[in-house]
Design an enzyme around this catalytic site. Structure first.
Site, short mmCIF file in Angstrom:
data_model
loop_
_atom_site.label_atom_id
_atom_site.label_comp_id
_atom_site.label_asym_id
_atom_site.label_seq_id
_atom_site.Cartn_x
_atom_site.Cartn_y
_atom_site.Cartn_z
N LYS A 129 0.86 -1.19 0.00
CA LYS A 129 0.00 0.00 0.00
C LYS A 129 0.88 1.23 0.00
CE LYS A 129 -4.48 0.78 0.20
NZ LYS A 129 -5.63 -0.07 -0.10
N ASP A 169 -6.91 4.36 -4.41
CA ASP A 169 -7.60 4.22 -3.12
C ASP A 169 -8.25 5.60 -2.90
OD1 ASP A 169 -7.67 2.17 -0.68
OD2 ASP A 169 -7.48 4.14 0.22
N1 GLU Z 1 -7.37 0.29 -2.77
C1 GLU Z 1 -8.13 -0.88 -3.08
C2 GLU Z 1 -8.16 -1.78 -1.87
O1 GLU Z 1 -8.24 -1.30 -0.75
C3 GLU Z 1 -7.69 -1.54 -4.37
C4 GLU Z 1 -6.25 -1.89 -4.49
C5 GLU Z 1 -5.85 -2.39 -5.88
O2 GLU Z 1 -6.68 -2.42 -6.78
O3 GLU Z 1 -4.67 -2.74 -6.03
O4 GLU Z 1 -8.19 -2.98 -1.95
#
Ligand code: GLU
Length: 447
Positions: A129, A169
């Site tokens: 992340k 996100d």
């Molecule tokens: N931010 C999204 C999550 O919390 C998607 C992450 C992604 O697609 O890599 O899962």
């Protein structure tokens, strides 16, 4: 005390002492540890390989400076992060969040959750992340572009198709991914699979925008069906007004539910007739305005300042789709008193530990975030796969795969919960099913 509880307690104590100033990260790990003892009792090999201590320590945490010029010509400086948490089952995968609250604790909680969420999808993706404390609110397009370009000039050193694949996100949507990808391409050439959530004309996947919200409803349907219920005719309270909330509202309404609310950080609207999607999309996607404006287009709806979880309104199903810790213990008690028999989390960790305890004490159906909102990252992995194959699958194909993934993920969580004597505890089931796959991979790969 068993060897397993001793082991878990010692890892928890080290973590508390190492990262005392990371409350969100401590909370996410704490929620996980509460459910995992039976797994360590059954699998002493996980203790021998010290899997837990390795799992709570990111493989890599990168912090960097993002300098950029605003429209007035002033140099601004923000902080950028990428936490590459665990790569046991595949390249790091997870979104980027741009929000003033972003710090290492928040990125680590999100990255930690992402490990298990990604594992649950059944696809070969590890957990990561990132993000920045940059606030996109009120910025011009040109400022957003310059910030994204500067962010990517540093981030590109750390990512790669088989290394780490970021996405969006909160605060990072199609526009930001476009600018990030554009800069990546200038520096490294065309590698479409390097980011997901791209525009459809340059490698994006159909149904990626809808995926988290649709996936949340596919999960909710599976959870309700397993308990002899359905969304048909039910009143649903939704928080948030971004991608997750918007497409959850759409899919809930397609399933016969009435989604009566949407919210932003200032307040919420209640529309007893069901939220009008065209109006919501125009406000949030086209005009990037505040939810308050909903009542200008729909005069029968009402706007209220504050949290939707404090609303005095009766409903059946709660779908928090805004942000972490948006429901505290008192609000969870209110949610239950307002008639909710089920909650499924579209946001990451929207419920505090006290809220989760309240759901469990009242025995309402509780679909935890790492399972219920896994649809977004699942379709991201499908986007990576399409990019590698140099094809664009149809909406129906991707949506069908998403539905299968969410139903399988629910079934796997139920099976894991049952295997470890936690019948009906979908939080324990998600944690256990997500964890054991990662732990087995870690043990198999040595250190
Ligand atoms: N931010 C999204 C999550 O919390 C998607 C992450 C992604 O697609 O890599 O899962």
């Amino acid at each position: 005390m068993t060897q397993a509880t001793d082991y878990i307690n010692s890892v928890a104590a080290t973590l508390k002492q190492r990262d005392p100033n990371q409350p969100e990260f401590q909370e996410a790990v704490g929620n996980f540890l509460k459910t995992i003892t039976p797994v360590f009792e059954k699998h002493p090999e996980y203790i021998k390989a010290n899997v837990l201590a390795r799992l709570v320590e990111p493989e890599r945490a990168i912090q960097f400076q993002v300098a950029w010029q605003d429209d007035a010509g002033n140099m601004q400086v923000n902080r950028g992060f990428r936490v590459q948490f665990n790569s046991a089952i595949g390249p790091y995968k997870g979104g980027l969040r741009f929000h003033p609250s972003v710090n290492l604790s928040i990125v680590k909680f999100l990255g930690f959750e992402q490990i298990f969420k990604n594992s649950l999808t059944g696809l070969p993706i590890g957990g990561g992340k990132g993000g920045s404390d940059f606030n996109p609110k009120g910025k011009s397009d040109a400022e957003i572009m310059r910030f994204c370009q500067s962010f990517m000039i540093e981030l590109q050193k750390h990512i790669g198709l088989d290394v780490d694949v970021p996405a969006g996100d909160i605060g990072v949507g199609g526009r930001e991914i476009g600018y990030l990808y554009g800069m990546y391409k200038r520096l490294n050439g065309s590698e479409r699979g390097i980011l997901t959530g791209k525009g459809l004309s340059f490698g994006g996947s159909l149904a990626r925008t809808e995926a988290t919200g649709y996936g949340l409803i596919y999960y909710t349907n599976a959870m309700l069906k397993a308990n002899g219920k359905s969304l048909d005719g039910k009143r649903v309270l939704v928080s948030g007004a971004g991608n997750v909330a918007t497409y959850a509202i759409q899919k809930a309404e397609e399933n016969g539910a009435i989604a009566i609310s949407a919210s932003d950080s200032n307040g919420y609207v209640i529309d007893e007739n069901g939220i009008n999607l065209d109006v919501l999309k125009d406000i949030k996607e086209v005009r990037r305005a505040r939810i308050k404006e909903y009542v200008d287009a729909v005069p029968s709806a009402t706007y209220h300042e504050g949290s939707v979880w404090d609303a005095d309104v009766q409903y059946d199903v709660a779908l928090p789709c805004a942000t972490q810790n948006e429901i505290n213990g008192d609000q969870a008690a209110k949610l239950i008193a307002n008639g909710a028999f089920a909650i499924a989390e579209g946001a990451n960790m929207p419920s505090t530990p006290e809220a989760i305890a309240a759901y469990q004490a009242a025995d309402i159906l509780y679909g935890p975030a790492k399972a219920a909102n896994a649809g977004g990252v699942a379709v991201s992995a499908l986007e990576m796969s399409q990019n590698s194959r140099r094809v664009s699958d149809s909406f129906a194909t991707v949506d069908g795969e998403l539905k299968d993934i969410m139903e399988t993920l629910f079934a796997n969580s139920v099976a894991a919960a049952n295997e470890y004597g936690e019948d009906g505890n979908y939080l324990a089931g998600a944690n256990i099913a997500g964890f054991t796959k990662v732990a087995d991979a870690m043990v198999a790969q040595g250190w």
